[in-house]
Design a protein around this motif. Structure first.
Motif, PDB file in Angstrom:
ATOM      1  N   TYR A 178       3.735  -3.178 -14.501  1.00 50.14           N
ATOM      2  CA  TYR A 178       2.574  -3.044 -13.623  1.00 50.14           C
ATOM      3  C   TYR A 178       1.977  -1.639 -13.562  1.00 50.14           C
ATOM      4  O   TYR A 178       1.006  -1.419 -12.840  1.00 50.14           O
ATOM      5  N   TRP A 180       3.282   1.111 -12.276  1.00 49.64           N
ATOM      6  CA  TRP A 180       3.620   1.857 -11.068  1.00 49.64           C
ATOM      7  C   TRP A 180       4.116   3.263 -11.423  1.00 49.64           C
ATOM      8  O   TRP A 180       4.630   3.509 -12.512  1.00 49.64           O
ATOM      9  N   HIS A 188      11.359  -0.269  -1.385  1.00 51.09           N
ATOM     10  CA  HIS A 188       9.991  -0.738  -1.229  1.00 51.09           C
ATOM     11  C   HIS A 188      10.005  -2.213  -0.826  1.00 51.09           C
ATOM     12  O   HIS A 188      10.733  -3.023  -1.402  1.00 51.09           O
ATOM     13  N   VAL A 190       7.981  -4.682  -1.350  1.00 47.56           N
ATOM     14  CA  VAL A 190       7.634  -5.614  -2.415  1.00 47.56           C
ATOM     15  C   VAL A 190       8.843  -5.861  -3.318  1.00 47.56           C
ATOM     16  O   VAL A 190       9.111  -6.988  -3.740  1.00 47.56           O
ATOM     17  N   LEU A 193      11.275  -8.217  -1.647  1.00 51.09           N
ATOM     18  CA  LEU A 193      10.812  -9.603  -1.691  1.00 51.09           C
ATOM     19  C   LEU A 193      11.015 -10.213  -3.076  1.00 51.09           C
ATOM     20  O   LEU A 193      11.532 -11.329  -3.216  1.00 51.09           O
ATOM     21  N   ILE A 194      10.645  -9.444  -4.110  1.00 48.77           N
ATOM     22  CA  ILE A 194      10.779  -9.974  -5.472  1.00 48.77           C
ATOM     23  C   ILE A 194      12.244 -10.130  -5.851  1.00 48.77           C
ATOM     24  O   ILE A 194      12.629 -11.113  -6.497  1.00 48.77           O
ATOM     25  N   ARG A 240       5.109 -17.748  -0.867  1.00 46.56           N
ATOM     26  CA  ARG A 240       5.212 -16.316  -0.549  1.00 46.56           C
ATOM     27  C   ARG A 240       5.072 -15.458  -1.803  1.00 46.56           C
ATOM     28  O   ARG A 240       4.347 -14.464  -1.811  1.00 46.56           O
ATOM     29  N   ILE A 241       5.775 -15.833  -2.860  1.00 48.35           N
ATOM     30  CA  ILE A 241       5.782 -14.989  -4.054  1.00 48.35           C
ATOM     31  C   ILE A 241       4.433 -15.045  -4.759  1.00 48.35           C
ATOM     32  O   ILE A 241       4.012 -14.051  -5.379  1.00 48.35           O
ATOM     33  N   THR A 244       2.259 -12.389  -3.371  1.00 50.99           N
ATOM     34  CA  THR A 244       2.711 -11.069  -3.820  1.00 50.99           C
ATOM     35  C   THR A 244       2.285 -10.794  -5.253  1.00 50.99           C
ATOM     36  O   THR A 244       1.802  -9.697  -5.576  1.00 50.99           O
ATOM     37  N   GLY A 247      -1.291  -9.935  -5.592  1.00 52.79           N
ATOM     38  CA  GLY A 247      -1.543  -8.572  -5.144  1.00 52.79           C
ATOM     39  C   GLY A 247      -1.172  -7.541  -6.196  1.00 52.79           C
ATOM     40  O   GLY A 247      -1.878  -6.550  -6.393  1.00 52.79           O
ATOM     41  N   LEU A 248      -0.048  -7.770  -6.903  1.00 54.31           N
ATOM     42  CA  LEU A 248       0.373  -6.834  -7.945  1.00 54.31           C
ATOM     43  C   LEU A 248      -0.647  -6.782  -9.078  1.00 54.31           C
ATOM     44  O   LEU A 248      -1.011  -5.698  -9.558  1.00 54.31           O
TER      45      LEU A 248
END
Length: 512
Positions: A178, A180, A188, A190, A193-194, A240-241, A244, A247-248
């Protein structure tokens, strides 16, 4: 009334399938006898099944049969059998099982586990553009930068080496996929969650996690939603994922729109993908992250254990680093061709303790015959990679030990690779059309991480009050689709007083 009718239907279906299995049994490969109805279900251990599979390979031969609650299953225990079927007959052995829970978790979009269809072909082709051998060179600078950060953290907190491995693996994967900036920790939201989602995916893909996946119990997928916690949990996680992941990808698109040309898989993909394919692209990228963030950290943990158990290999690697790199600078990818022992160490690590000792199952799409045995359509095929990597006829009498020298000739140069391993020397990256698309990036990451670690540190066993080394057991592990060693302790000390200054300067030069 309805309960009795449902029960009768289930009994009839199970009985028919039992008789079908009995009719076919005489034509199938040999294997352990099982119990009525459930077959070998309870004979396959949920912990370290590769060890039992290895025992059965020695007993029944290179291919043996299991009936897992009605599901025809074969296990391939030699390199020849695995290559003959999964590589040379890849056109009919490259499908995946129909994962019920996992497909609910991912909407059927994780191409590592998806069926061999047009969607899979599109997704694989897109990802290959960002991860092939040539494209992987674009990430050298990121891999070196993350290695510098890893060394800096190891200098101040060597006892947290497993945490540092997880950070470098997660951060590097986010950077490559991504774009980053490097993360200095893994806290973080995110990432949390991942990673939680990743654990759910690995659980859903592991054999025996959910009864609904077994053939005799597939009828459970027709039960009402309120009766199936596994369905509700999977569908909620998918919702949910998905938010996310959108958004990424949106974050990368914003960078592209702002003129940022940072090399990343997402950047290369989003510059070419059509708007109507964006949803697929989100999952293309997620599949790469889900695989990469977990596996490299596990391999580094196994590497550290190998250094404790086989200190002579550490000494030889450090002699090569001292000769080629010297004590006054860090290794770089420019040293790659001059560090054959480090490269052999990567191959041997992935052979000795690859993170997938059983691997992801394949599915046969039509009836086939091998060595006189019938292999029916829809048979699930496992390659017991553990057994493949212990073949003494191929790797020598010391196959169970860590020895990078097996990949070198008498002059210290890398020898030609083992047949059928696609120049890898091992089968950790899989077979046929399903071979790991990110293997070039993974090999490069392991090369530079290992070169940095051994240039900077000595890795030794802790000793008790009597001076006896506390050695880890290389058979103890934490399981999932990615297998890592049970947490262990060791001593990690700088090789010289100059290491800290050189690392600090390198860190400053990279703006981290």
């Amino acid at each position: 009334m309805w309960d009795k009718l449902l029960f009768s239907i289930v009994v009839i279906l199970v009985t028919l399938r039992v008789f079908e299995s009995l009719r076919l049994r005489s034509k199938l490969p040999p294997g352990p006898s099982g119990s009525p109805i459930v077959g070998n279900l309870f004979q396959v251990p949920t912990s370290r099944p590769w060890l039992v599979f290895d025992k059965w390979t020695k007993q029944y031969g290179p291919i043996f049969y299991l009936n897992i609650a009605g599901q025809n299953t074969i296990v391939l225990g030699t390199q020849k059998a695995a290559a003959d079927l999964l590589d040379r007959r890849a056109s009919i052995y490259s499908d995946r099982p129909d994962y019920i829970v996992l497909n609910l978790l991912t909407g059927g979009m994780h191409w590592g586990f998806s069926r061999l269809d047009d969607l899979w072909k599109r997704q694989r082709r897109r990802v290959h553009e960002g991860l092939n051998a040539q494209a992987s060179r674009d990430y050298f600078v990121h891999q070196e930068t993350e290695s510098v950060i890893m060394l800096a953290q190891m200098l101040t907190g060597p006892e947290k080496f497993l945490d540092h491995f997880q950070r470098v693996s997660t951060s590097l994967t986010l950077t490559i996929v991504y774009g980053w900036q490097p993360l200095l920790d893994s806290s973080h939201p995110v990432i949390a969650l991942i990673d939680q989602f990743n654990r759910q995916v690995f659980l859903a893909a592991a054999p025996g996690s959910y009864w609904v996946e077994f053939r005799y119990f597939n009828w459970m997928k027709y039960l009402p939603r309120w009766m199936c916690a596994w369905r509700r949990d999977a569908e909620s996680a998918f919702q949910r994922i998905s938010i996310t992941l959108e958004g990424l990808s949106a974050g990368v698109q914003n960078q592209i729109n702002a003129g940022d040309n940072t090399a990343s898989v997402a950047g290369k993909l989003l510059r070419t993908v059509h708007k109507e394919d964006l949803y697929e692209a989100n999952w293309d990228l997620a599949s790469v992250y889900l695989a990469g963030a977990e596996t490299t950290s596990a391999q580094l943990a196994w590497f550290t254990q190998a250094m404790i158990l086989y200190p002579e290999t550490q000494r030889l690697a450090q002699e090569e680093l001292d000769r080629v790199v010297g004590p006054y600078r860090l290794p770089t990818f420019n040293d790659y061709d001059h560090l054959p022992y480090i490269r052999a160490m990567v191959k041997e690590l992935l052979r000795w303790r690859g993170v997938g000792p059983v691997g992801i199952p394949h599915r046969l799409t039509q009836d086939d015959y091998y060595e006189g045995y019938l292999l029916p359509k829809n048979t699930i095929c496992y390659a017991n990679v553990w057994s493949l990597h212990l073949e003494k006829e191929i790797y020598g009498d010391d196959a169970e030990h860590f020895n990078p020298g097996r990949f070198l000739d008498d002059t210290g140069k890398l020898v030609s690779s083992i047949a059928d391993t696609k120049d890898e020397g091992h089968f950790t990256y899989g077979f046929g059309k399903r071979i790991c698309v990110g293997r070039h990036v993974a090999n490069n990451s392991l090369f530079i991480h290992i070169a940095y670690l051994l240039w900077a540190f000595n890795i030794t066993a802790q000793v008790d009050v009597d001076g006896k080394p506390n050695l880890p057991d290389p058979l103890e592990c934490r399981e999932g689709l990615s297998v890592r060693p049970t947490p262990f302790c060791c001593n990690i000390t700088a090789r010289s007083a100059d290491v800290a200054d050189i690392v600090a300067q390198a860190k400053a030069d990279r703006g981290t």
